[in-house]
Enzyme design. Structure first.
Site, PDB file in Angstrom:
ATOM      1  N   PRO A  55       0.843  -1.206   0.000  1.00 26.40           N
ATOM      2  CA  PRO A  55       0.000   0.000   0.000  1.00 26.40           C
ATOM      3  C   PRO A  55       0.873   1.250   0.000  1.00 26.40           C
ATOM      4  O   PRO A  55       1.813   1.338   0.790  1.00 26.40           O
ATOM      5  CB  PRO A  55      -0.796  -0.133   1.308  1.00 26.40           C
ATOM      6  CG  PRO A  55       0.036  -1.022   2.179  1.00 26.40           C
ATOM      7  CD  PRO A  55       0.770  -1.946   1.267  1.00 26.40           C
TER       8      PRO A  55
ATOM      9  N   GLN B 211      -6.301  -1.027   2.179  1.00 29.77           N
ATOM     10  CA  GLN B 211      -5.781  -0.857   3.537  1.00 29.77           C
ATOM     11  C   GLN B 211      -6.646   0.169   4.275  1.00 29.77           C
ATOM     12  O   GLN B 211      -6.652   1.355   3.926  1.00 29.77           O
ATOM     13  CB  GLN B 211      -4.323  -0.378   3.501  1.00 29.77           C
ATOM     14  CG  GLN B 211      -3.694  -0.380   4.886  1.00 29.77           C
ATOM     15  CD  GLN B 211      -2.290   0.182   4.895  1.00 29.77           C
ATOM     16  OE1 GLN B 211      -2.063   1.285   4.404  1.00 29.77           O
ATOM     17  NE2 GLN B 211      -1.356  -0.544   5.467  1.00 29.77           N
TER      18      GLN B 211
ATOM     19  N   CYS C 269       0.405   5.522  -0.259  1.00 29.23           N
ATOM     20  CA  CYS C 269      -0.398   6.742  -0.403  1.00 29.23           C
ATOM     21  C   CYS C 269       0.029   7.499  -1.653  1.00 29.23           C
ATOM     22  O   CYS C 269       1.230   7.674  -1.906  1.00 29.23           O
ATOM     23  CB  CYS C 269      -0.174   7.659   0.797  1.00 29.23           C
ATOM     24  SG  CYS C 269      -1.031   7.116   2.267  1.00 29.23           S
TER      25      CYS C 269
ATOM     26  N   TYR D  88       0.294   4.922  13.042  1.00 28.45           N
ATOM     27  CA  TYR D  88      -1.077   5.406  12.867  1.00 28.45           C
ATOM     28  C   TYR D  88      -1.960   4.864  13.995  1.00 28.45           C
ATOM     29  O   TYR D  88      -1.462   4.218  14.920  1.00 28.45           O
ATOM     30  CB  TYR D  88      -1.569   5.067  11.453  1.00 28.45           C
ATOM     31  CG  TYR D  88      -0.715   5.801  10.428  1.00 28.45           C
ATOM     32  CD1 TYR D  88      -0.780   7.195  10.322  1.00 28.45           C
ATOM     33  CD2 TYR D  88       0.224   5.137   9.643  1.00 28.45           C
ATOM     34  CE1 TYR D  88       0.041   7.891   9.449  1.00 28.45           C
ATOM     35  CE2 TYR D  88       1.047   5.826   8.761  1.00 28.45           C
ATOM     36  CZ  TYR D  88       0.950   7.201   8.667  1.00 28.45           C
ATOM     37  OH  TYR D  88       1.776   7.890   7.817  1.00 28.45           O
TER      38      TYR D  88
ATOM     39  N   ARG E 137      -1.300  -5.044   8.955  1.00 24.15           N
ATOM     40  CA  ARG E 137       0.096  -4.615   8.874  1.00 24.15           C
ATOM     41  C   ARG E 137       0.519  -4.148  10.254  1.00 24.15           C
ATOM     42  O   ARG E 137      -0.187  -3.368  10.890  1.00 24.15           O
ATOM     43  CB  ARG E 137       0.247  -3.471   7.870  1.00 24.15           C
ATOM     44  CG  ARG E 137       1.662  -3.347   7.365  1.00 24.15           C
ATOM     45  CD  ARG E 137       1.765  -2.339   6.259  1.00 24.15           C
ATOM     46  NE  ARG E 137       2.552  -2.890   5.166  1.00 24.15           N
ATOM     47  CZ  ARG E 137       3.325  -2.164   4.385  1.00 24.15           C
ATOM     48  NH1 ARG E 137       3.401  -0.862   4.529  1.00 24.15           N
ATOM     49  NH2 ARG E 137       4.029  -2.720   3.419  1.00 24.15           N
TER      50      ARG E 137
END
Ligand SMILES: Cc1cc2nc3c(=O)[nH]c(=O)nc-3n(C[C@H](O)[C@H](O)[C@H](O)COP(=O)(O)O)c2cc1C
Length: 340
Positions: A23, A101, A25, A169, A214
């Site tokens: 993944p 994701q 961004c 995150y 993840r």
């Protein structure tokens, strides 16, 4: 037959090879509405044409203030389903499986007026604001948002869902003693938020659809957790319904005494340790784009799948080039056959 090009199945997810697009961004939602546009369509479909077995769409957030920036994707309303479905259908047409994701940036949400987090501790750096601590009720509502986003991902036709529990995150913020100083049940048990998110997401997924998570296997900030903590987190996540662990590291802050390896394959030993401790399929990631190295990671059993990030940004045809380098019979789209 190179191991990288053997099929792999987990639950209803049957992959034609072991190559996963990591993944990444794109910060390209110019309308700032969280919906994928022609950039995302072209970008992901190109990697499906290029031969990746599994494409994982970048961090896609459960609410607008969960975005790193206003240019990120989201799945916070039913209006988001159709533009994701368009990408899913196209990737399926080119023989790839596709996941998304699902995430929340928490204290790393840069454009939120006031970001939210487990505790009011700011991420270091001028672009980061002091976050507000979520109340216990708000944490429960956040869990529901993850479930609703998963429901929309299923409606869009995704083959799998990955939860972003890495790189500092929101889920990672809850699981770390550095960022979670709460006194309620979500602080007494650092795995609890992740476990509840997994249960909420799983309850919206078909029973045979696998769930990926993840994780950062180690933290690099001073006082951060090590691999043993990550293994215990993953044990709880596995019990809660996770089927595959995607093993990354760090991202929670500025490295202290412990530094990321930053050499080819440096995160592979973490993947191996988690796989051995829990008997769970794992995805290894991080500087694995040398073809022979990617092949050896699968051949040695260090990981079941390898995720390629920047290598696939540089070269959408990385899987075809890997097959060429490893002497595997090529599976090139017929339109491009004369080029290889
Ligand atoms: C442009 C860019 C964007 C990224 N965005 C994400 C993301 O949305 N979610 C995530 O888990 N990791 C993200 N990452 C990390 C990658 O998934 C991957 O773990 C990392 O690039 C290491 O793999 P590589 O050496 O093959 O590039 C991003 C990396 C890059 C280069």
């Amino acid at each position: 037959m190179a191991h990288l090009f053997t099929p792999f199945t987990v639950g209803s997810l049957a992959l034609k090879n072991r190559i996963v697009m990591a993944p990444m961004c794109q910060y390209s939602v110019t309308a700032k509405d969280g919906k994928p546009n022609d950039w995302h369509y072209t970008h992901y479909t190109s990697r499906a044409i290029g031969g990746a077995g599994l494409v994982i769409i970048e961090m896609t957030d459960v609410e607008p203030d969960g975005r790193i920036s206003d240019f990120d994707l989201g799945l916070w309303s039913d209006d988001h389903i159709a533009p994701f479905a368009r990408i899913v259908d196209a990737c399926h047409g080119y023989g790839a499986k596709i996941g998304v994701q699902i995430a929340h940036a928490g204290r790393k949400a840069e454009d939120a007026a006031t970001p939210v987090a487990p505790s009011a501790i700011a991420f270091e750096g001028p672009q980061y604001k002091l976050p507000r601590e979520l109340s216990t009720d708000e944490v429960k509502r956040m869990v529901e948002r993850f479930g609703q986003a998963a429901k929309r991902a299923v409606a869009a036709g995704f083959d799998t869902i990955e939860l972003h529990g890495a790189h500092g995150y929101l889920i990672h913020q809850f699981q770390s003693p550095v960022t979670n100083r709460r006194s309620d049940e979500y602080g007494q048990d650092l795995a609890r938020f992740g476990v509840e998110v997994i249960q909420a997401v799983k309850s919206e997924m078909p029973s045979d659809m696998p769930l990926l998570i993840r994780v950062s296997a180690v933290e690099y900030v001073d006082g951060g957790y090590g691999i043993d903590h990550a293994i215990e987190l993953c044990r709880r996540y596995r019990e809660a319904g996770v089927d595959v662990v995607h093993v990354s590291s760090g991202g929670e802050g500025r490295p202290g005494k412990r530094k990321p390896g930053n050499y080819p394959g440096y995160q592979v030993p973490f993947a191996r340790q988690i796989k051995e401790a829990l008997g769970v399929p794992v995805i290894a990631v991080g500087m694995l784009d040398e073809y022979a190295l990617a092949e050896s990671v699968v051949a040695s059993g260090d990981a079941d799948l390898v995720a390629i990030g920047r290598g696939l940004l540089r070269d959408p045809y990385w899987p075809i080039h890997a097959a060429q380098a490893l002497g595997v019979e090529l599976n090139v789209p017929k339109q491009y056959a004369r080029a290889f």
